[in-house]
Design a protein around this motif. Sequence first.
Motif, mmCIF file in Angstrom:
data_model
loop_
_atom_site.group_PDB
_atom_site.id
_atom_site.type_symbol
_atom_site.label_atom_id
_atom_site.label_comp_id
_atom_site.label_asym_id
_atom_site.label_seq_id
_atom_site.Cartn_x
_atom_site.Cartn_y
_atom_site.Cartn_z
ATOM 1 N N GLU A 1 -1.801 4.195 -24.010
ATOM 2 C CA GLU A 1 -1.502 3.143 -24.454
ATOM 3 C C GLU A 1 -2.163 1.550 -23.886
ATOM 4 O OE1 GLU A 1 2.709 2.645 -25.457
ATOM 5 O OE2 GLU A 1 2.908 4.202 -26.071
ATOM 6 N N MET A 2 -2.138 2.017 -22.283
ATOM 7 C CA MET A 2 -3.103 0.402 -22.478
ATOM 8 C C MET A 2 -4.159 0.706 -22.000
ATOM 9 S SD MET A 2 -0.904 -0.186 -20.473
ATOM 10 C CE MET A 2 0.741 0.738 -21.301
ATOM 11 N N GLN A 3 -4.724 -1.136 -22.746
ATOM 12 C CA GLN A 3 -6.047 -1.688 -23.042
ATOM 13 C C GLN A 3 -6.594 -2.611 -21.799
ATOM 14 O OE1 GLN A 3 -3.715 -3.257 -26.410
ATOM 15 N NE2 GLN A 3 -4.893 -2.266 -27.832
ATOM 16 N N ILE A 4 -5.483 -2.842 -21.263
ATOM 17 C CA ILE A 4 -6.382 -4.106 -20.473
ATOM 18 C C ILE A 4 -6.417 -3.447 -19.182
ATOM 19 C CG2 ILE A 4 -6.468 -6.714 -19.932
ATOM 20 C CD1 ILE A 4 -6.055 -6.438 -22.820
ATOM 21 N N VAL A 5 -7.446 -3.687 -18.156
ATOM 22 C CA VAL A 5 -6.526 -3.671 -16.195
ATOM 23 C C VAL A 5 -7.149 -4.800 -15.807
ATOM 24 C CG1 VAL A 5 -8.953 -2.386 -16.355
ATOM 25 C CG2 VAL A 5 -7.325 -1.773 -14.994
ATOM 26 N N GLU A 6 -6.096 -5.847 -14.747
ATOM 27 C CA GLU A 6 -6.721 -6.800 -14.067
ATOM 28 C C GLU A 6 -6.421 -6.289 -13.052
ATOM 29 O OE1 GLU A 6 -4.758 -11.030 -13.330
ATOM 30 O OE2 GLU A 6 -4.227 -9.889 -14.700
ATOM 31 N N ILE A 7 -7.320 -6.009 -11.962
ATOM 32 C CA ILE A 7 -7.589 -5.524 -10.185
ATOM 33 C C ILE A 7 -7.703 -7.056 -9.366
ATOM 34 C CG2 ILE A 7 -8.715 -4.245 -8.650
ATOM 35 C CD1 ILE A 7 -9.580 -2.277 -11.288
ATOM 36 N N SER A 8 -6.269 -7.444 -8.515
ATOM 37 C CA SER A 8 -7.190 -7.998 -7.639
ATOM 38 C C SER A 8 -6.257 -7.241 -6.276
ATOM 39 C CB SER A 8 -6.205 -9.314 -8.466
ATOM 40 O OG SER A 8 -5.619 -9.929 -6.895
ATOM 41 N N GLY A 9 -7.627 -7.422 -5.248
ATOM 42 C CA GLY A 9 -7.644 -6.633 -4.241
ATOM 43 C C GLY A 9 -6.567 -4.765 -5.019
ATOM 44 N N PRO A 10 -5.374 -4.955 -3.552
ATOM 45 C CA PRO A 10 -4.372 -4.045 -3.939
ATOM 46 C C PRO A 10 -3.574 -3.037 -5.038
ATOM 47 C CG PRO A 10 -4.381 -5.019 -2.282
ATOM 48 C CD PRO A 10 -4.911 -5.872 -2.827
ATOM 49 N N ASN A 11 -3.522 -4.325 -6.139
ATOM 50 C CA ASN A 11 -2.909 -4.843 -7.347
ATOM 51 C C ASN A 11 -3.176 -4.141 -8.143
ATOM 52 O OD1 ASN A 11 -0.290 -5.279 -5.396
ATOM 53 N ND2 ASN A 11 -2.261 -7.225 -5.073
ATOM 54 N N MET A 12 -3.160 -3.246 -9.021
ATOM 55 C CA MET A 12 -3.821 -3.321 -10.432
ATOM 56 C C MET A 12 -2.563 -3.036 -12.170
ATOM 57 S SD MET A 12 -6.387 0.126 -11.701
ATOM 58 C CE MET A 12 -4.641 1.016 -11.523
ATOM 59 N N VAL A 13 -3.155 -3.933 -12.898
ATOM 60 C CA VAL A 13 -1.994 -3.536 -13.839
ATOM 61 C C VAL A 13 -2.372 -3.876 -15.202
ATOM 62 C CG1 VAL A 13 -0.586 -5.490 -14.996
ATOM 63 C CG2 VAL A 13 -1.239 -5.943 -12.810
ATOM 64 N N LEU A 14 -2.256 -3.212 -15.282
ATOM 65 C CA LEU A 14 -2.162 -2.281 -17.094
ATOM 66 C C LEU A 14 -1.985 -2.373 -18.167
ATOM 67 C CD1 LEU A 14 -3.630 1.936 -16.600
ATOM 68 C CD2 LEU A 14 -4.903 0.270 -15.895
ATOM 69 N N SER A 15 -2.422 -2.952 -19.158
ATOM 70 C CA SER A 15 -1.321 -3.395 -20.065
ATOM 71 C C SER A 15 -1.801 -3.434 -21.257
ATOM 72 C CB SER A 15 -0.761 -5.373 -19.884
ATOM 73 O OG SER A 15 -2.686 -5.911 -19.799
ATOM 74 N N ASN A 16 -0.689 -3.467 -22.827
ATOM 75 C CA ASN A 16 -1.494 -4.079 -23.597
ATOM 76 C C ASN A 16 -0.619 -4.890 -24.361
ATOM 77 O OD1 ASN A 16 1.733 -3.325 -25.036
ATOM 78 N ND2 ASN A 16 0.576 -0.739 -24.922
ATOM 79 N N PHE B 1 0.261 -0.772 -10.199
ATOM 80 C CA PHE B 1 0.140 -0.183 -9.306
ATOM 81 C C PHE B 1 -0.469 -0.637 -8.114
ATOM 82 C CE2 PHE B 1 -1.404 1.281 -13.262
ATOM 83 C CZ PHE B 1 -1.177 3.575 -13.261
ATOM 84 N N VAL B 2 -0.425 -0.135 -7.146
ATOM 85 C CA VAL B 2 -0.960 -0.510 -5.908
ATOM 86 C C VAL B 2 -1.615 0.814 -5.150
ATOM 87 C CG1 VAL B 2 1.409 -2.330 -5.332
ATOM 88 C CG2 VAL B 2 1.226 0.864 -4.113
ATOM 89 N N GLY B 3 -2.283 -0.279 -4.676
ATOM 90 C CA GLY B 3 -3.509 0.596 -3.701
ATOM 91 C C GLY B 3 -3.332 1.402 -2.729
ATOM 92 N N ILE B 4 -3.062 2.775 -2.234
ATOM 93 C CA ILE B 4 -2.477 3.603 -1.365
ATOM 94 C C ILE B 4 -3.427 4.187 -0.284
ATOM 95 C CG2 ILE B 4 -0.370 3.588 -2.632
ATOM 96 C CD1 ILE B 4 -1.257 6.476 -3.258
ATOM 97 N N THR B 5 -4.602 3.942 -0.486
ATOM 98 C CA THR B 5 -5.963 4.207 0.297
ATOM 99 C C THR B 5 -7.113 3.736 0.160
ATOM 100 O OG1 THR B 5 -6.268 6.568 -1.013
ATOM 101 C CG2 THR B 5 -4.836 6.472 0.463
#
Length: 134
Positions: free
Chosen positions: A104-119, A127-131
């Motif tokens: 269902e997600m349409q848009i992604v935003e990434i800022s360093g170890p943080n990622m947000v998917l939205s619609n 999401f958080v970066g783990i490795t």
Amino acid sequence: MKRLFPLFGLVALTACDPSETLTKYGGGDYAWRLVEVDGKPVNFPNEISFGAHGSVNGKGPCSEFSASQWAPYPWFEFKDVSGLRQETCAMTAQEDTYFADLAEMQIVEISGPNMVLSNEAGREMVFVGITDGG
């Protein structure tokens, strides 16, 4: 004018470059763990990684999977999902919801170890970066 035609062709090819996906903007720098959906914490094991040429690999609570994501940043399109599910898994409902939410997600935003998917409906997956994937 004839000298400009090769330049136009080069620009057209660059516009279709698959490196314009989220991997170019930090999506390939980490393996990602989903920690929140629509403001609610996630309590099942998961991991997702984005590779070159639109590849997506990950683990849900019941399976390992692969998929594709070719949309140019900041767009997101999770499709072509395949994988093998464990025969006995108590979290199949969570995994089914996880895949449905990703689709269902349409848009992604990434800022360093943080990622947000939205619609457009206002839903979000955080999401958080783990490795370090690099």
